[in-house]
Design a protein around this motif. Structure first.
Motif, PDB file in Angstrom:
ATOM      1  N   PHE A  88       0.825  -1.206   0.000  1.00 52.01           N
ATOM      2  CA  PHE A  88       0.000   0.000   0.000  1.00 52.01           C
ATOM      3  C   PHE A  88       0.859   1.256   0.000  1.00 52.01           C
ATOM      4  N   SER A  89       0.224   2.364  -0.326  1.00 58.64           N
ATOM      5  CA  SER A  89       0.902   3.665  -0.387  1.00 58.64           C
ATOM      6  C   SER A  89       0.036   4.726   0.272  1.00 58.64           C
ATOM      7  N   ILE A  90       0.697   5.722   0.840  1.00 57.41           N
ATOM      8  CA  ILE A  90       0.018   6.869   1.468  1.00 57.41           C
ATOM      9  C   ILE A  90       0.701   8.143   0.998  1.00 57.41           C
ATOM     10  N   GLN A  91      -0.070   9.083   0.491  1.00 56.31           N
ATOM     11  CA  GLN A  91       0.485  10.377   0.092  1.00 56.31           C
ATOM     12  C   GLN A  91      -0.487  11.485   0.474  1.00 56.31           C
ATOM     13  N   MET A  92       0.064  12.555   1.031  1.00 55.05           N
ATOM     14  CA  MET A  92      -0.764  13.703   1.379  1.00 55.05           C
ATOM     15  C   MET A  92      -1.102  14.483   0.113  1.00 55.05           C
ATOM     16  N   GLY A  93      -2.313  15.006   0.084  1.00 59.24           N
ATOM     17  CA  GLY A  93      -2.748  15.761  -1.088  1.00 59.24           C
ATOM     18  C   GLY A  93      -3.976  16.601  -0.780  1.00 59.24           C
ATOM     19  N   GLU A  94      -4.697  16.948  -1.803  1.00 60.96           N
ATOM     20  CA  GLU A  94      -5.899  17.754  -1.646  1.00 60.96           C
ATOM     21  C   GLU A  94      -6.844  17.479  -2.807  1.00 60.96           C
ATOM     22  N   PHE A  95      -8.100  17.896  -2.643  1.00 59.87           N
ATOM     23  CA  PHE A  95      -9.064  17.769  -3.731  1.00 59.87           C
ATOM     24  C   PHE A  95     -10.012  18.960  -3.702  1.00 59.87           C
ATOM     25  N   ASN A  96     -10.705  19.156  -4.782  1.00 62.43           N
ATOM     26  CA  ASN A  96     -11.689  20.227  -4.898  1.00 62.43           C
ATOM     27  C   ASN A  96     -13.092  19.622  -4.933  1.00 62.43           C
ATOM     28  N   ASP A  97     -14.018  20.226  -4.190  1.00 61.43           N
ATOM     29  CA  ASP A  97     -15.397  19.747  -4.232  1.00 61.43           C
ATOM     30  C   ASP A  97     -16.143  20.404  -5.390  1.00 61.43           C
ATOM     31  N   ALA A 106      -5.450  12.586   2.818  1.00 59.67           N
ATOM     32  CA  ALA A 106      -4.370  11.601   2.684  1.00 59.67           C
ATOM     33  C   ALA A 106      -4.884  10.504   1.755  1.00 59.67           C
ATOM     34  N   PHE A 107      -4.330  10.433   0.561  1.00 58.18           N
ATOM     35  CA  PHE A 107      -4.751   9.428  -0.416  1.00 58.18           C
ATOM     36  C   PHE A 107      -4.078   8.095  -0.096  1.00 58.18           C
ATOM     37  N   VAL A 108      -4.863   7.030  -0.071  1.00 58.42           N
ATOM     38  CA  VAL A 108      -4.357   5.694   0.237  1.00 58.42           C
ATOM     39  C   VAL A 108      -4.789   4.727  -0.859  1.00 58.42           C
ATOM     40  N   SER A 109      -3.844   3.892  -1.281  1.00 59.17           N
ATOM     41  CA  SER A 109      -4.132   2.866  -2.273  1.00 59.17           C
ATOM     42  C   SER A 109      -3.430   1.582  -1.861  1.00 59.17           C
ATOM     43  N   ALA A 110      -4.056   0.420  -2.128  1.00 61.75           N
ATOM     44  CA  ALA A 110      -3.482  -0.851  -1.697  1.00 61.75           C
ATOM     45  C   ALA A 110      -3.616  -1.908  -2.786  1.00 61.75           C
ATOM     46  N   SER A 111      -2.812  -2.959  -2.655  1.00 61.66           N
ATOM     47  CA  SER A 111      -2.808  -4.024  -3.658  1.00 61.66           C
ATOM     48  C   SER A 111      -3.995  -4.968  -3.505  1.00 61.66           C
ATOM     49  N   ASP A 112      -4.604  -4.991  -2.316  1.00 61.87           N
ATOM     50  CA  ASP A 112      -5.815  -5.797  -2.113  1.00 61.87           C
ATOM     51  C   ASP A 112      -6.707  -5.065  -1.128  1.00 61.87           C
ATOM     52  N   ASN A 113      -7.852  -5.655  -0.820  1.00 60.62           N
ATOM     53  CA  ASN A 113      -8.845  -4.950  -0.012  1.00 60.62           C
ATOM     54  C   ASN A 113      -9.099  -5.634   1.330  1.00 60.62           C
ATOM     55  N   GLU A 114      -8.077  -6.331   1.844  1.00 59.49           N
ATOM     56  CA  GLU A 114      -8.264  -7.019   3.112  1.00 59.49           C
ATOM     57  C   GLU A 114      -8.403  -6.033   4.268  1.00 59.49           C
ATOM     58  N   TYR A 115      -7.639  -4.953   4.209  1.00 55.04           N
ATOM     59  CA  TYR A 115      -7.652  -3.997   5.311  1.00 55.04           C
ATOM     60  C   TYR A 115      -8.245  -2.646   4.924  1.00 55.04           C
ATOM     61  N   PHE A 116      -8.450  -2.418   3.644  1.00 50.21           N
ATOM     62  CA  PHE A 116      -8.945  -1.121   3.178  1.00 50.21           C
ATOM     63  C   PHE A 116     -10.177  -1.315   2.289  1.00 50.21           C
ATOM     64  N   PRO A 117     -11.034  -0.292   2.200  1.00 49.68           N
ATOM     65  CA  PRO A 117     -12.234  -0.406   1.361  1.00 49.68           C
ATOM     66  C   PRO A 117     -11.894  -0.651  -0.114  1.00 49.68           C
ATOM     67  N   GLU A 118     -12.761  -1.361  -0.788  1.00 45.92           N
ATOM     68  CA  GLU A 118     -12.551  -1.679  -2.203  1.00 45.92           C
ATOM     69  C   GLU A 118     -13.009  -0.519  -3.078  1.00 45.92           C
ATOM     70  N   THR A 119     -12.228  -0.171  -4.069  1.00 47.17           N
ATOM     71  CA  THR A 119     -12.580   0.898  -5.013  1.00 47.17           C
ATOM     72  C   THR A 119     -12.190   0.484  -6.431  1.00 47.17           C
ATOM     73  N   GLU A 120     -12.962   0.959  -7.388  1.00 46.45           N
ATOM     74  CA  GLU A 120     -12.628   0.795  -8.799  1.00 46.45           C
ATOM     75  C   GLU A 120     -12.046   2.101  -9.324  1.00 46.45           C
ATOM     76  N   SER A 121     -11.481   2.065 -10.510  1.00 47.31           N
ATOM     77  CA  SER A 121     -10.947   3.283 -11.117  1.00 47.31           C
ATOM     78  C   SER A 121     -12.047   4.331 -11.244  1.00 47.31           C
ATOM     79  N   GLY A 122     -11.747   5.555 -10.788  1.00 52.32           N
ATOM     80  CA  GLY A 122     -12.726   6.637 -10.834  1.00 52.32           C
ATOM     81  C   GLY A 122     -13.582   6.742  -9.588  1.00 52.32           C
ATOM     82  N   GLU A 123     -13.303   5.879  -8.576  1.00 55.55           N
ATOM     83  CA  GLU A 123     -14.079   5.899  -7.330  1.00 55.55           C
ATOM     84  C   GLU A 123     -13.180   6.302  -6.155  1.00 55.55           C
TER      85      GLU A 123
END
Length: 342
Positions: A88-97, A106-123
């Motif tokens: 998994f990876s963690i990077q600080m960032g920002e977004f616009n509403d 803090a954007f988080v992405s992981a290789s599987d969804n055992e510990y983190f919520p599942e998301t598809e591209s664009g979600e």
């Protein structure tokens, strides 16, 4: 117990003053404990929500996850130890509403969804704090690092990192945003074996790699320790002064056959009565504040923390009172009687 209570009723002002001081110190201690735990959750809930295991980071990153980038060879070596290790990876960032207002994340992405919520591209799945701000499932957000908008598909409970809310996104979107093709970190519950060119951390050690976490917690814990020390000194000084005033009384009681152990029991009973009443009031007020505290305030006081703090106060009070009572054991009946009873 009867003799202890009778004396407390006779000199209720002095015991009320001690009880009030203990109440204030215990309330302050519980409040700071709740603040320390709340700040800990606000700083690292993402990590604290994970089970006990081992985190791996690139050696050359020097314990800074932002500089870590796992190579294919390092990942392969790690997979030999645990084929199911989570990357998994963690990077600080920002977004616009939708109204183009900026929010830190803090954007988080992981290789599987055992510990983190599942998301598809664009979600994206956001921390529940954004739901309280008015964001809803189906809303879209944008980032200057990504060409497309992200649709909110859910909210996660208490997911924070480095005092920022967390947003879980798909690997494809994360790699595009941060111009990378690999993960920063690995996590496994199956092994703690060393891996070439990777630093291994237990959960507690990894928390200390988060900027400001250890300094923040150390400062608050030092304050809590000093408050415990102060409370112990107060008990010792208070009962010492009272015992000095009652040396004559103790001498008379010893002369008529009252055992030293009975005098200690009277003093301990007084200590327990004062401490229990003070703690009940302090716990009640702190728990009320825990419920009524604003959602944005990092205050989190658990029942386990309350029980441990209460036990610590009782033990410290017992030690302080016992140390002050050493003079009771040493007092000689005739000498104390000649000094005059209290």
């Amino acid at each position: 117990m009867k003799m202890a209570w009778k004396e407390m009723r006779k000199y209720k002002l002095r015991y009320t003053i001690l009880g009030s001081i203990i109440f204030l110190i215990s309330l302050l201690t519980l409040s700071i404990s709740g603040l320390a735990n709340g700040l800990s959750q606000d700083n690292a809930a993402l990590i604290k929500n994970m089970p006990e295991g081992t985190f791996y980071m690139e050696d050359s990153a020097e314990e800074n996850h932002s500089f870590s980038a796992l190579s294919d060879e390092q990942i392969s070596n790690l997979k030999e130890e645990d084929p199911n290790a989570t990357l998994f990876s963690i990077q600080m960032g920002e977004f616009n509403d939708a109204s183009d207002q900026k929010h830190s994340l803090a954007f988080v992405s992981a290789s599987d969804n055992e510990y983190f919520p599942e998301t598809e591209s664009g979600e994206i799945v956001l921390d529940q704090a954004f739901e309280e701000e008015g964001f809803k499932i189906g809303d879209t957000i944008s980032s200057g690092l990504l060409d497309k908008e992200l649709t909110i598909t859910g909210f996660a409970e208490e997911e924070k990192f480095s005092h920022s809310s967390v947003g879980f996104i798909n690997n494809e979107d994360f790699f595009e945003m941060y111009n990378t093709d690999t993960f920063q970190l690995a996590f496994t519950t199956e092994t703690d074996q060393p891996v070439d060119e990777l630093s291994a951390f237990g959960n507690g050690d990894f928390l200390n790699t988060i900027p400001s976490y250890s300094a923040e917690q150390l400062s608050l814990n030092m304050i809590i320790i000093f408050l415990y020390v102060i409370s112990g000194m107060l008990f010792a000084i208070f009962f010492y002064m009272i015992n000095v005033q009652k040396l004559g009384t103790f001498g008379i009681l010893k002369a008529i056959g009252v055992k030293t152990s009975a005098l200690f029991k009277m003093m301990w009973a007084q200590m327990f009565i004062i401490t229990i009443i003070s703690l009940l009031l302090a716990v009640g007020i702190s728990q009320l504040f825990n419920v009524l505290a604003p959602s944005g305030m990092p205050f989190h006081l658990t029942l386990n923390m309350v029980m441990l703090s209460s036990l610590a106060f009782i033990i410290i009070g017992f030690i302080g009172a016992t140390l002050s009572g050493i003079q009771i054991k040493k007092v000689e009946p005739m000498q104390a009687i000649n000094q005059g009873g209290a």
